[in-house]
Design a protein around this motif. Structure first.
Motif, mmCIF file in Angstrom:
data_model
loop_
_atom_site.group_PDB
_atom_site.id
_atom_site.type_symbol
_atom_site.label_atom_id
_atom_site.label_comp_id
_atom_site.label_asym_id
_atom_site.label_seq_id
_atom_site.Cartn_x
_atom_site.Cartn_y
_atom_site.Cartn_z
ATOM 1 N N PRO A 85 0.715 -1.289 -0.034
ATOM 2 C CA PRO A 85 0.108 -0.032 -0.108
ATOM 3 C C PRO A 85 0.820 1.254 -0.095
ATOM 4 C CG PRO A 85 0.207 -0.978 2.205
ATOM 5 C CD PRO A 85 0.661 -1.715 1.310
ATOM 6 N N ILE A 86 0.229 2.417 -0.414
ATOM 7 C CA ILE A 86 0.918 3.643 -0.573
ATOM 8 C C ILE A 86 1.074 4.132 0.747
ATOM 9 C CG2 ILE A 86 0.920 6.013 -1.318
ATOM 10 C CD1 ILE A 86 -0.539 4.821 -4.021
ATOM 11 N N PRO A 87 2.168 4.436 1.602
ATOM 12 C CA PRO A 87 2.241 4.788 2.745
ATOM 13 C C PRO A 87 1.668 6.110 3.085
ATOM 14 C CG PRO A 87 4.425 5.279 1.884
ATOM 15 C CD PRO A 87 3.463 4.445 0.781
ATOM 16 N N ASP A 88 1.012 6.117 3.928
ATOM 17 C CA ASP A 88 0.326 7.539 4.560
ATOM 18 C C ASP A 88 1.546 8.586 5.103
ATOM 19 O OD1 ASP A 88 -2.029 6.690 4.556
ATOM 20 O OD2 ASP A 88 -2.288 5.890 6.640
ATOM 21 N N THR A 89 1.550 9.717 4.115
ATOM 22 C CA THR A 89 2.466 10.593 4.288
ATOM 23 C C THR A 89 2.082 11.919 5.146
ATOM 24 O OG1 THR A 89 2.146 11.679 2.060
ATOM 25 C CG2 THR A 89 3.620 10.274 2.153
ATOM 26 N N SER A 90 3.039 12.553 5.817
ATOM 27 C CA SER A 90 2.674 13.654 6.757
ATOM 28 C C SER A 90 3.714 14.666 6.952
ATOM 29 C CB SER A 90 2.069 13.126 8.149
ATOM 30 O OG SER A 90 1.902 14.172 8.855
ATOM 31 N N CYS A 91 3.529 15.832 6.716
ATOM 32 C CA CYS A 91 4.544 16.801 6.738
ATOM 33 C C CYS A 91 4.216 17.913 7.948
ATOM 34 C CB CYS A 91 4.880 17.544 5.825
ATOM 35 S SG CYS A 91 5.656 16.509 4.448
ATOM 36 N N THR A 92 4.968 18.378 8.661
ATOM 37 C CA THR A 92 4.798 19.421 9.611
ATOM 38 C C THR A 92 5.780 20.502 9.444
ATOM 39 O OG1 THR A 92 4.179 17.546 11.474
ATOM 40 C CG2 THR A 92 4.725 19.788 12.229
ATOM 41 N N LEU A 93 5.045 21.832 9.425
ATOM 42 C CA LEU A 93 5.993 22.920 9.034
ATOM 43 C C LEU A 93 6.110 23.822 10.352
ATOM 44 C CD1 LEU A 93 4.689 22.254 6.315
ATOM 45 C CD2 LEU A 93 4.651 24.874 5.779
ATOM 46 N N ASN A 94 7.564 24.252 10.737
ATOM 47 C CA ASN A 94 7.986 24.966 11.630
ATOM 48 C C ASN A 94 7.198 24.557 13.114
ATOM 49 O OD1 ASN A 94 9.276 27.416 12.463
ATOM 50 N ND2 ASN A 94 7.154 28.219 13.045
ATOM 51 N N ASP A 95 7.227 22.977 13.224
ATOM 52 C CA ASP A 95 6.993 22.150 14.281
ATOM 53 C C ASP A 95 5.476 22.364 14.736
ATOM 54 O OD1 ASP A 95 9.627 21.271 14.594
ATOM 55 O OD2 ASP A 95 10.312 23.039 15.728
ATOM 56 N N GLY A 96 4.703 22.933 13.708
ATOM 57 C CA GLY A 96 3.286 22.919 14.033
ATOM 58 C C GLY A 96 2.920 24.538 14.579
ATOM 59 N N ASN A 97 3.907 25.477 14.723
ATOM 60 C CA ASN A 97 3.852 26.466 15.088
ATOM 61 C C ASN A 97 3.715 27.814 14.026
ATOM 62 O OD1 ASN A 97 4.068 25.705 17.917
ATOM 63 N ND2 ASN A 97 6.373 25.451 17.651
ATOM 64 N N ALA A 98 2.888 28.793 14.577
ATOM 65 C CA ALA A 98 2.771 29.943 13.484
ATOM 66 C C ALA A 98 4.291 30.671 13.301
ATOM 67 C CB ALA A 98 1.837 31.140 14.087
ATOM 68 N N ASN B 14 6.563 33.827 13.183
ATOM 69 C CA ASN B 14 6.420 35.337 13.448
ATOM 70 C C ASN B 14 7.919 35.895 13.064
ATOM 71 O OD1 ASN B 14 3.844 35.416 15.061
ATOM 72 N ND2 ASN B 14 4.878 34.354 16.680
ATOM 73 N N VAL B 15 7.723 36.879 12.295
ATOM 74 C CA VAL B 15 9.025 37.412 11.604
ATOM 75 C C VAL B 15 8.965 38.842 12.125
ATOM 76 C CG1 VAL B 15 10.105 38.097 9.572
ATOM 77 C CG2 VAL B 15 8.932 36.166 9.513
ATOM 78 N N ASN B 16 10.063 39.050 12.701
ATOM 79 C CA ASN B 16 10.543 40.627 13.284
ATOM 80 C C ASN B 16 11.424 41.287 12.345
ATOM 81 O OD1 ASN B 16 11.076 43.000 14.506
ATOM 82 N ND2 ASN B 16 11.277 41.732 16.565
ATOM 83 N N LEU B 17 10.913 42.432 11.636
ATOM 84 C CA LEU B 17 11.691 43.027 10.548
ATOM 85 C C LEU B 17 12.558 44.268 11.335
ATOM 86 C CD1 LEU B 17 9.140 43.347 7.562
ATOM 87 C CD2 LEU B 17 11.172 41.638 7.879
ATOM 88 N N GLY B 18 12.353 44.354 12.699
ATOM 89 C CA GLY B 18 13.118 45.247 13.299
ATOM 90 C C GLY B 18 12.866 46.623 12.931
ATOM 91 N N GLN C 12 15.032 30.539 8.056
ATOM 92 C CA GLN C 12 14.660 29.060 7.610
ATOM 93 C C GLN C 12 13.689 28.411 8.517
ATOM 94 O OE1 GLN C 12 16.949 27.699 5.366
ATOM 95 N NE2 GLN C 12 17.610 29.810 5.400
ATOM 96 N N VAL C 13 12.742 27.731 7.537
ATOM 97 C CA VAL C 13 11.420 27.078 8.168
ATOM 98 C C VAL C 13 11.665 25.697 8.122
ATOM 99 C CG1 VAL C 13 9.139 26.872 7.898
ATOM 100 C CG2 VAL C 13 10.128 29.094 7.431
ATOM 101 N N PRO C 14 11.673 24.837 9.211
ATOM 102 C CA PRO C 14 11.917 23.383 9.269
ATOM 103 C C PRO C 14 10.474 22.770 8.758
ATOM 104 C CG PRO C 14 11.555 24.221 11.452
ATOM 105 C CD PRO C 14 11.666 25.563 10.461
ATOM 106 N N VAL C 15 10.788 21.755 7.835
ATOM 107 C CA VAL C 15 9.667 20.896 7.434
ATOM 108 C C VAL C 15 10.080 19.473 7.633
ATOM 109 C CG1 VAL C 15 8.228 20.306 5.653
ATOM 110 C CG2 VAL C 15 8.957 22.647 5.824
ATOM 111 N N ASP C 16 9.493 18.851 8.572
ATOM 112 C CA ASP C 16 9.711 17.426 9.004
ATOM 113 C C ASP C 16 8.326 16.658 8.327
ATOM 114 O OD1 ASP C 16 11.966 17.793 10.667
ATOM 115 O OD2 ASP C 16 10.726 18.479 12.102
#
Length: 304
Positions: free
Chosen positions: A168-181, A183-187, A207-211
């Motif tokens: 069977p085709i495995p179930d795939t799942s990705c999480t962006l930024n550890d599931g958190n919003a 927030n970008v501070n431009l200073g 850099q946004v992590p994607v697992d």
């Protein structure tokens, strides 16, 4: 001479161990499944690859559990299954016996022939055979009572499903930024120094992590936001008049209508986004308010 004999013995032992491993892999199957034992006919097992056999005898048969079945096919989902044997009279299709083994686990990423499974089958029922013949059908049954057989063409037709030839085709799942919003501070930004062309000047890189799990994933990425439309592209409308924020990915300014294909591999990935405050050139510098501002967008990823 003693050293040479010791070295030769070591080589023989290694060769013997490799041969044992090969034999075990070839003989992998589901053992301990039901067959029947007749006083005159002796032990009778279903064919190990078709899971089907017939007997033509009026003698008394008893269940025994020393048979095996195998297949080069897969179960549709990893989980618990049991082997069920259904015995019928061939003449009128009447049910003679229906018993099952206890549950056992089957791995959907391997063929049945690549697994060594032992089914615990403890029933000892007996029945009288038929001169017109009886048929024994074995099924692999999941916990929802869905029956599976290795192939068609036998007399075993109980609403069963043929085992799939591929995993069977495995179930795939990705999480962006550890599931958190994100927030970008431009200073602090000098409004007199604000660029009017998105992507020009200095930008803030994040850099946004994607697992991801379950396999490689290709998605269509879209950034949804309320835009300010400039000649050089769209930017995210902020809470301040004439001020927007541009988002750049792979050297491309992301407009609200862009759909960008992105492929992630199993495990850890990283996406580089660049952010920049931009002034709408139709708004005078003095008309851009000072003080804090906010802008928001939603990153949507749809699996293809």
């Amino acid at each position: 001479m003693m050293k040479m004999k010791s070295l030769n013995a070591g080589k023989l032992f290694l060769l013997f161990a490799i041969l044992i491993l090969i034999v075990q892999q070839v003989k992998a199957d589901i053992s301990g499944v039901y067959g029947v034992d007749g006083r005159r006919m002796g032990n009778k097992c279903a064919d190990s690859s078709s899971w089907y056999v017939t007997t033509v005898s009026t003698e008394k048969f008893s269940l025994m559990s020393s048979c095996s079945i195998t297949s080069n096919k897969y179960v549709p989902k990893s989980g618990q299954y049991h082997v069920e044997v259904i015995i019928r009279n061939i003449h009128d299709a009447s049910l003679v016996l229906d018993v099952s083994s206890e549950l056992f686990n089957v791995d959907a990423t391997k063929t049945i022939a690549q697994q060594s499974i032992h089914a615990i089958s403890t029933a000892t029922d007996s029945y009288s055979g038929s001169a017109s013949g009886t048929e024994l059908c074995l099924y692999l049954v999941d916990t929802t009572n869905h029956k599976f057989t290795p192939n068609s063409g036998t007399g075993c037709n109980d609403g069963n499903t043929i085992l799939p030839p591929t995993p069977p085709i495995p179930d795939t799942s990705c999480t962006l930024n550890d599931g958190n919003a994100l927030n970008v501070n431009l200073g602090n930004v000098d409004r007199a120094q604000l660029p009017t062309v998105p992507g020009s000047g200095s930008m803030r890189h994040i850099q946004v992590p994607v697992d991801c799990t379950g396999g490689d994933v290709t998605v269509n990425m879209q950034l949804n936001y309320t835009p300010i439309v400039l000649s050089a592209g769209q930017v995210i409308k902020s809470s301040s008049n004439g001020l927007g924020v541009s988002v750049v990915y792979n050297s491309k300014i992301l407009s609200s209508t862009d759909i960008t294909p992105v492929t992630f591999t199993t495990g850890s990935n990283s996406m580089d986004f660049a952010f920049q405050a931009v002034r709408d050139p139709t708004v005078e510098i003095k008309d851009v308010p000072t003080g804090a501002f906010t802008a928001s967008a939603v990153l949507v990823m749809t699996q293809q």
